[in-house]
Design a protein around this motif. Structure first.
Motif, PDB file in Angstrom:
ATOM      1  N   ARG A 157       0.826  -1.215   0.000  1.00 20.10           N
ATOM      2  CA  ARG A 157       0.000   0.000   0.000  1.00 20.10           C
ATOM      3  C   ARG A 157       0.859   1.264   0.000  1.00 20.10           C
ATOM      4  NH1 ARG A 157      -5.015  -0.179   0.859  1.00 20.10           N
ATOM      5  NH2 ARG A 157      -5.412   1.519   2.303  1.00 20.10           N
ATOM      6  N   LEU A 158       1.897   1.224   0.836  1.00 20.35           N
ATOM      7  CA  LEU A 158       2.781   2.385   0.923  1.00 20.35           C
ATOM      8  C   LEU A 158       3.484   2.618  -0.416  1.00 20.35           C
ATOM      9  CD1 LEU A 158       3.417   4.140   3.396  1.00 20.35           C
ATOM     10  CD2 LEU A 158       5.599   2.921   3.568  1.00 20.35           C
ATOM     11  N   SER A 159       3.981   1.549  -0.989  1.00 23.55           N
ATOM     12  CA  SER A 159       4.705   1.672  -2.263  1.00 23.55           C
ATOM     13  C   SER A 159       3.766   2.157  -3.348  1.00 23.55           C
ATOM     14  CB  SER A 159       5.294   0.326  -2.701  1.00 23.55           C
ATOM     15  OG  SER A 159       6.080  -0.197  -1.680  1.00 23.55           O
ATOM     16  N   TRP A 160       2.537   1.662  -3.310  1.00 26.16           N
ATOM     17  CA  TRP A 160       1.566   2.078  -4.324  1.00 26.16           C
ATOM     18  C   TRP A 160       1.349   3.584  -4.255  1.00 26.16           C
ATOM     19  CZ3 TRP A 160      -3.059   4.618  -4.564  1.00 26.16           C
ATOM     20  CH2 TRP A 160      -3.750   4.527  -5.772  1.00 26.16           C
ATOM     21  N   ARG A 161       1.189   4.080  -3.030  1.00 28.63           N
ATOM     22  CA  ARG A 161       0.927   5.515  -2.879  1.00 28.63           C
ATOM     23  C   ARG A 161       2.109   6.339  -3.386  1.00 28.63           C
ATOM     24  NH1 ARG A 161      -1.407   6.386   3.076  1.00 28.63           N
ATOM     25  NH2 ARG A 161      -1.764   8.489   2.318  1.00 28.63           N
ATOM     26  N   ALA A 189       2.229   8.631  -7.039  1.00 35.49           N
ATOM     27  CA  ALA A 189       2.476  10.068  -6.976  1.00 35.49           C
ATOM     28  C   ALA A 189       3.405  10.549  -8.090  1.00 35.49           C
ATOM     29  CB  ALA A 189       3.066  10.426  -5.613  1.00 35.49           C
ATOM     30  N   TYR A 190       4.109   9.607  -8.727  1.00 31.93           N
ATOM     31  CA  TYR A 190       4.989  10.027  -9.831  1.00 31.93           C
ATOM     32  C   TYR A 190       4.226   9.968 -11.143  1.00 31.93           C
ATOM     33  CZ  TYR A 190       8.742   9.407  -6.475  1.00 31.93           C
ATOM     34  OH  TYR A 190       9.534   9.517  -5.378  1.00 31.93           O
ATOM     35  N   ASP A 191       4.503  10.919 -11.971  1.00 33.22           N
ATOM     36  CA  ASP A 191       3.909  10.895 -13.309  1.00 33.22           C
ATOM     37  C   ASP A 191       4.854  10.068 -14.188  1.00 33.22           C
ATOM     38  OD1 ASP A 191       2.992  11.292 -15.785  1.00 33.22           O
ATOM     39  OD2 ASP A 191       2.887  13.482 -15.680  1.00 33.22           O
ATOM     40  N   SER A 192       4.549   8.786 -14.331  1.00 32.26           N
ATOM     41  CA  SER A 192       5.513   7.887 -14.963  1.00 32.26           C
ATOM     42  C   SER A 192       5.783   8.273 -16.420  1.00 32.26           C
ATOM     43  CB  SER A 192       5.036   6.440 -14.859  1.00 32.26           C
ATOM     44  OG  SER A 192       3.862   6.278 -15.601  1.00 32.26           O
ATOM     45  N   SER A 193       4.818   8.900 -17.058  1.00 32.85           N
ATOM     46  CA  SER A 193       5.015   9.222 -18.479  1.00 32.85           C
ATOM     47  C   SER A 193       6.142  10.248 -18.682  1.00 32.85           C
ATOM     48  CB  SER A 193       3.716   9.738 -19.084  1.00 32.85           C
ATOM     49  OG  SER A 193       3.420  10.982 -18.502  1.00 32.85           O
ATOM     50  N   ARG A 194       6.472  10.958 -17.603  1.00 32.44           N
ATOM     51  CA  ARG A 194       7.528  11.973 -17.755  1.00 32.44           C
ATOM     52  C   ARG A 194       8.927  11.412 -17.499  1.00 32.44           C
ATOM     53  NH1 ARG A 194       5.171  17.592 -16.265  1.00 32.44           N
ATOM     54  NH2 ARG A 194       3.108  17.320 -17.126  1.00 32.44           N
ATOM     55  N   GLU A 210      12.505   1.726 -18.895  1.00 31.18           N
ATOM     56  CA  GLU A 210      12.508   0.703 -17.831  1.00 31.18           C
ATOM     57  C   GLU A 210      11.850   1.216 -16.565  1.00 31.18           C
ATOM     58  OE1 GLU A 210      15.721  -1.479 -16.523  1.00 31.18           O
ATOM     59  OE2 GLU A 210      15.595  -2.788 -18.273  1.00 31.18           O
ATOM     60  N   GLY A 211      12.215   2.456 -16.193  1.00 31.95           N
ATOM     61  CA  GLY A 211      11.646   3.062 -14.991  1.00 31.95           C
ATOM     62  C   GLY A 211      10.141   3.250 -15.137  1.00 31.95           C
ATOM     63  N   ARG A 212       9.729   3.721 -16.322  1.00 31.05           N
ATOM     64  CA  ARG A 212       8.285   3.921 -16.570  1.00 31.05           C
ATOM     65  C   ARG A 212       7.538   2.609 -16.397  1.00 31.05           C
ATOM     66  NH1 ARG A 212       9.842   7.196 -20.935  1.00 31.05           N
ATOM     67  NH2 ARG A 212       9.478   5.594 -22.503  1.00 31.05           N
ATOM     68  N   ARG A 213       8.127   1.576 -16.971  1.00 33.59           N
ATOM     69  CA  ARG A 213       7.471   0.265 -16.925  1.00 33.59           C
ATOM     70  C   ARG A 213       7.368  -0.249 -15.483  1.00 33.59           C
ATOM     71  NH1 ARG A 213       5.999  -3.403 -20.536  1.00 33.59           N
ATOM     72  NH2 ARG A 213       6.329  -5.586 -20.107  1.00 33.59           N
ATOM     73  N   GLN A 214       8.437   0.002 -14.708  1.00 29.34           N
ATOM     74  CA  GLN A 214       8.407  -0.474 -13.316  1.00 29.34           C
ATOM     75  C   GLN A 214       7.341   0.269 -12.517  1.00 29.34           C
ATOM     76  OE1 GLN A 214      12.125  -1.436 -11.228  1.00 29.34           O
ATOM     77  NE2 GLN A 214      13.188  -0.878 -13.108  1.00 29.34           N
ATOM     78  N   LEU A 215       7.287   1.589 -12.695  1.00 32.79           N
ATOM     79  CA  LEU A 215       6.279   2.360 -11.960  1.00 32.79           C
ATOM     80  C   LEU A 215       4.866   1.900 -12.320  1.00 32.79           C
ATOM     81  CD1 LEU A 215       7.435   6.092 -11.921  1.00 32.79           C
ATOM     82  CD2 LEU A 215       7.180   4.556  -9.975  1.00 32.79           C
TER      83      LEU A 215
END
Ligand code: X8Z
Ligand code: ZN
Length: 675
Positions: free
Chosen positions: A82-86, A90-95, A100-105
């Motif tokens: 739950r904590l990790s999800w929150r 909060a990050y805008d993964s598209s930016r 790789e990072g986008r995919r992980q988020l």
């Protein structure tokens, strides 16, 4: 001045907090996101290790204290999720600049119920665990015995059972039954369905298991549907089915699977028609209509999903053998350890990795004498890049030899993607693990391989007859399974999408439409037959098994091409082929870091990027030709034109009420409209 600074600081802290936690997706700091992912990777691996160890300890030694420890670890891991999800949300993964990072988020955010408020998150978890508990504790009385004879001792409730403070009492999940009513799905009930040929006994166990599960599960399941949908909409999906399908990264996923189903349906209908004729011969026309659907209790399995147990009734050439090397394995003094060494050598012969020493130290390869264990075969990754294990109560049989190679393939997959980040240590999509494991075992099953490893010699039998017998066994397992594996999630998605009304009649409409089976006795909305399938009530998606069965043949054909195989696909053996090993390792190594379509494109050298049933159809082509000849005088291949008659016939046989007939009339009308 100082006061102003304090106020400004307070405001800034509040603002930053609001940015991170209350305005999802607005934090665009890429460096911070990368740092978060690094920390996540370390913590998630550690968390996964602790949970997995606690689960392993429990399933290999079932005690109350091990159960408690496991539940504690699961609760901690839930909090972490739950904590990790929150944080991730909060990050805008598209930016993020790196893919790789986008995919992980996206992976952290996508497949989670963490968007639910605390109380609802706890409630859905509790519901799922209660449904599993009810399902696993379902027991029926032996056939022909009255369930509530007064002289029979009553069963003792588990007095120190796990009690969650948030739920109704643990014992309320259990029903009072006489002590002799102790037949469970696995192994007793499944054995009867596989081996009994007494129709009334089959009907009894088929109905009793549903009586013991469905009605108790139905209300909980309905609440689960509401909560799962709440979680999905809070995460931005239309409903929970939409959220489940997202893992396949295909915007037209439903159409894609339907197209695959349509391509394999003609082969299924040929098999179905042939099997139905044999069942009419065995049970008579009063039980099985020669032009209609098949009653669901006659196919050797609780859900009519795998028909291999009725091979004795449908064997194409009874005078030729149905290859089973069990006797030869026993004659040669095979042991479970030798079977695992053989499976390891199968993969190393292809240039793949040997298992580490920890595997041999930690695995449970036989049923221990002194303690209670869960025996279902499974392969385990402890998320620390060292520890991999298999749990299997191995016996010296051909079936277990196949299973040993299957589980070892999962371990090979784990070893191949071990250097990926934790979030990518998985199949390219949910179908890949099973597909790859089964693709490898297709090579082990076949006769040339069994000959090569010295377990089979065909001296005097007609090779064509042996081949057709073999392909029939495979079709009863793989082809018969396809419409079932397809319909389970069709039903589930429809419930998430359209609501929980008429759940049972919708289930049977789909069973009829896709599998051509009908219930052998009247059903109503008081029943909840989908609840007889574990994956429904335990919240496990099922379409992956449909796709895995298709993909396994596609992967197998690629391995065979790499190995330079010529001739029938069902006779290909990739043992000792370094080229096939290379294809397999290139498929496994990326794990989930690449999309399924990228992995398939690489495997097929750019020919396609889609899962395709062509290889499956090719594999079974000799059997299909044989079936067409067998079915040449059948007026109807399949069950479509007259089935509405037969659908009514099943409930009527048992003295149906006007109500249940009305339910069937509505169901039949709906099915006819869909065609
Ligand atoms: O659930 C399973 C395995 C675990 S992956 C026991 N299977 C599906 C089923 O039982 O319905 C394997 C075959 C399909
Ligand atoms: Zn598996």
């Amino acid at each position: 001045m100082a006061r102003k600074v304090v106020i400004l600081l307070a405001f800034f802290t509040w603002y930053a907090y609001g940015q991170e936690y209350f305005r999802m997706g607005s934090n665009t700091n890429a460096a911070e996101a990368s740092q978060f992912l690094r920390e996540y990777d370390r913590e998630a691996s550690g968390m996964c290790y602790r949970v997995t160890i606690s689960q392993w300890k429990f399933v290999t030694n079932i005690t109350e204290s091990n159960r408690r420890r496991m539940l504690e670890e699961l609760a901690i891991s839930s909090k972490f999720e739950r904590l990790s999800w929150r944080k991730a949300a909060a990050y805008d993964s598209s930016r993020l600049p790196d893919a790789e990072g986008r995919r992980q988020l996206q992976k952290i955010v996508q497949n989670s119920r963490a968007a639910l408020p605390d109380d609802k998150f706890a409630e859905i978890q509790q519901l799922i665990s209660e449904m599993k508990e009810i399902y696993n504790s379902a027991k029926i009385c032996p056939f022909g015995q009255k369930p509530y004879d007064s002289h029979v001792p009553r069963i003792q409730y588990p007095s120190t059972g796990y009690q969650d403070p948030m739920t109704s009492s643990y014992t309320q999940l259990y029903e009072e039954t006489p002590a002799y009513c102790d037949m469970q799905l696995d192994p007793e009930i499944s054995r009867i369905l596989a081996h009994s040929r007494i129709e009334s006994e089959l009907l009894y166990v088929w109905r009793s298991f549903r009586d013991k599960t469905g009605p108790k599960l139905k209300n909980r399941f309905m609440r689960y549907v509401t909560l799962a949908n709440d979680a999905a909409t809070a995460t931005g999906y239309r409903d929970a089915g939409h959220q489940m399908r997202e893992a396949y990264e295909d915007s037209s996923f439903r159409a894609s699977v339907e197209e695959i189903y349509n391509q394999v349906a003609p082969l299924y209908k040929q098999l179905f028609t042939y099997v139905r004729r044999r069942l009419v011969q065995r049970y008579g026309e009063t039980t099985v209509r020669s032009d209609g659907p098949i009653p669901a209790h006659l196919l050797g399995n609780m859900w009519a999903q795998n028909w291999k147990s009725i091979m004795d009734l449908v064997m194409p050439f009874p005078q030729s053998p149905n290859v089973d090397v069990t006797a030869e394995m026993l004659r040669q003094g095979f042991t479970p350890l030798r079977m695992f060494q053989m499976a390891e050598e199968f993969y190393t012969s292809m240039g793949l990795k040997p298992v580490p020493p920890e595997f041999w130290r930690g695995s449970m390869l036989v049923r221990p004498a002194q303690r209670s264990v869960q025996c279902t075969a499974s392969a385990w990754d402890f998320c620390n890049r060292i520890d991999y294990r298999i749990k299997q109560c191995t016996e010296v049989t051909m079936q277990d030899l196949i299973s040993t190679h299957h589980e070892m393939a999962h371990i090979q997959y784990y070893l191949q993607y071990a250097d990926q980040p934790q979030l990518f240590r998985d199949g390219a999509n949910p179908a890949f693990h099973e597909a790859v494991a089964n693709a490898a075992t297709l090579s082990v099953y076949n006769l040339p391989h069994l000959q090569r490893v010295g377990l089979y010699q065909n001296k005097s039998h007609d090779p064509y007859e042996v081949s057709i017998n073999f392909l029939m066994t495979m079709a009863l397992e793989k082809v018969a399974y396809l419409p079932f594996a397809f319909m389970v999630d069709q039903w589930r998605w429809s419930v998430f999408e359209d609501g929980v009304q008429n759940m049972n009649s919708r289930w049977w409409q789909m069973k009829l439409r896709y599998q051509g089976v009908v219930p052998p006795t009247s059903r109503s909305e008081a029943d909840f037959d989908p609840g007889s399938k574990y994956h429904i009530i335990s919240d496990q998606e099922y379409i992956k098994y449909f796709l895995a069965t298709i993909l396994e043949f596609q992967v197998f054909e690629q391995l065979c091409m790499a190995a330079g195989h010529a001739g029938h696909l069902h006779e290909c053996d990739v043992y000792r082929s370094r080229e096939a090993g290379r294809v397999l390792s290139e498929l496994m190594h990326p794990g989930a870091s690449k999309t399924a379509s990228d992995v398939i494109r690489a495997m097929t050298k750019g020919k396609t990027n889609r899962i395709s049933p062509e290889s499956l159809v090719k594999y079974f082509r000799p059997l299909e030709l044989w079936l067409r000849v067998q079915n040449r005088d059948e007026p109807l291949i399949g069950w479509s034109s007259n089935y509405h008659d037969v659908a009514l016939f099943a409930p009527l046989r048992d003295g149906a009420t006007v109500d249940s007939v009305a339910v069937w009339l509505v169901a039949v009308a709906a099915v006819l409209c869909l065609h």
